[in-house]
Scaffold this active site. Structure first.
Site, PDB file in Angstrom:
ATOM      1  CE  LYS A 188      49.165  73.653  70.167  1.00 61.49           C
ATOM      2  NZ  LYS A 188      48.523  72.457  69.614  1.00 61.49           N
TER       3      LYS A 188
HETATM    4  C1  E4P Z   1      49.506  71.870  66.482  1.00 64.34           C
HETATM    5  O1  E4P Z   1      50.035  71.966  67.563  1.00 64.34           O
HETATM    6  C2  E4P Z   1      48.165  71.333  66.224  1.00 64.34           C
HETATM    7  O2  E4P Z   1      47.791  70.491  67.294  1.00 64.34           O
HETATM    8  C3  E4P Z   1      48.085  70.484  64.995  1.00 64.34           C
HETATM    9  O3  E4P Z   1      49.326  70.372  64.353  1.00 64.34           O
HETATM   10  C4  E4P Z   1      46.929  70.780  64.101  1.00 64.34           C
HETATM   11  O4  E4P Z   1      46.992  69.942  62.978  1.00 64.34           O
HETATM   12  P1  E4P Z   1      45.748  69.731  61.979  1.00 64.34           P
HETATM   13  O5  E4P Z   1      45.675  70.923  61.074  1.00 64.34           O
HETATM   14  O6  E4P Z   1      46.096  68.480  61.249  1.00 64.34           O
HETATM   15  O7  E4P Z   1      44.526  69.602  62.854  1.00 64.34           O
END
Ligand code: E4P
Length: 216
Positions: free
Chosen positions: A84
């Site tokens: 990521k």
């Molecule tokens: C995506 O891969 C992120 O880990 C995640 O969806 C972030 O979500 P949040 O905005 O609820 O922290």
């Protein structure tokens, strides 16, 4: 649309995996920290013993050279790791190199069509538009998901659109309608998707009716 679980909580992953509905996992540094785990590699490797599908693990380096090195290292943690990479100039440079090396990537913290387009051009395997965080600032996060899907379809770009920052079950429905290839969702949302009051009432009634005839 595939469903990934957005968590670093091992119990949640075990329970959701048992249901057979999740195809992968996404994590991020905040989610790992929430579990009070300081060794991200250990967490990802533990998850990979439970889930066969893609597991997103995020890099923390910011400069291109360090980010590329860290991303290569992360990609070796498990055969199903997807690295990521946060959206930035360094991130694009990293993804363009990793994609040529056959390493899978997930462009994260994506908040605009331009960012998603650049991610697809450099060969990201997934781009992750953050729906909830856009909604939080009065922008329509799901509209962005639909626009990305439309443009990727129009130009036959092979990058998967992963609707992220999902906050409630309606987001999942909207992501599916918008054509997202994946929605990555918290465990609590998965549990909400299962429930319906009419199902509960129906099960109680079937059980009661059956028990009443057994007694007569
Ligand atoms: C995506 O891969 C992120 O880990 C995640 O969806 C972030 O979500 P949040 O905005 O609820 O922290």
């Amino acid at each position: 649309m595939r469903i990934f679980l957005d968590t670093a909580n091992i119990d949640e992953i075990r329970q959701a995996a048992r249901l057979g509905v999740i195809s992968g996992i996404t994590t991020n540094p905040s989610l790992v920290a929430k579990e009070k785990r300081a060794d991200m590699k250990a967490v990802i490797q533990e998850i990979s013993t439970i889930v066969d599908g893609p597991i997103s693990a995020e890099v923390l380096s910011l400069e291109p050279k360090a980010m590329i090195e860290e991303a290569r290292e992360v990609s070796l943690w498990s055969p199903n790791v997807v690295v990521k990479i946060p959206m930035s100039a360094s991130g694009l440079e990293t993804i363009s190199i990793l994609s040529k090396e056959g390493i899978k990537t997930n462009l994260t913290l994506c908040f605009s069509l331009n960012q998603a387009l650049l991610g697809a051009i450099v060969g990201a395997t997934y781009v992750s538009p953050f729906v909830g965080r856009l909604d939080d600032i009065s922008h329509d996060g799901m509209q962005l998901v639909g626009e990305i899907v439309k443009v990727f379809d129009r130009y036959k770009l092979p990058t998967y659109v992963c609707a992220a920052s999902i906050r409630h079950p309606l987001h999942v429905i909207e992501a599916a309608k918008a054509g997202a290839h994946v929605a990555t969702i918290p465990y609590s949302v998965l549990m909400q998707m299962i429930k319906h009051p009419l199902t509960d009432i129906g099960i109680s009634r079937f059980t009661e009716d059956w028990q009443s005839i057994q007694k007569s």
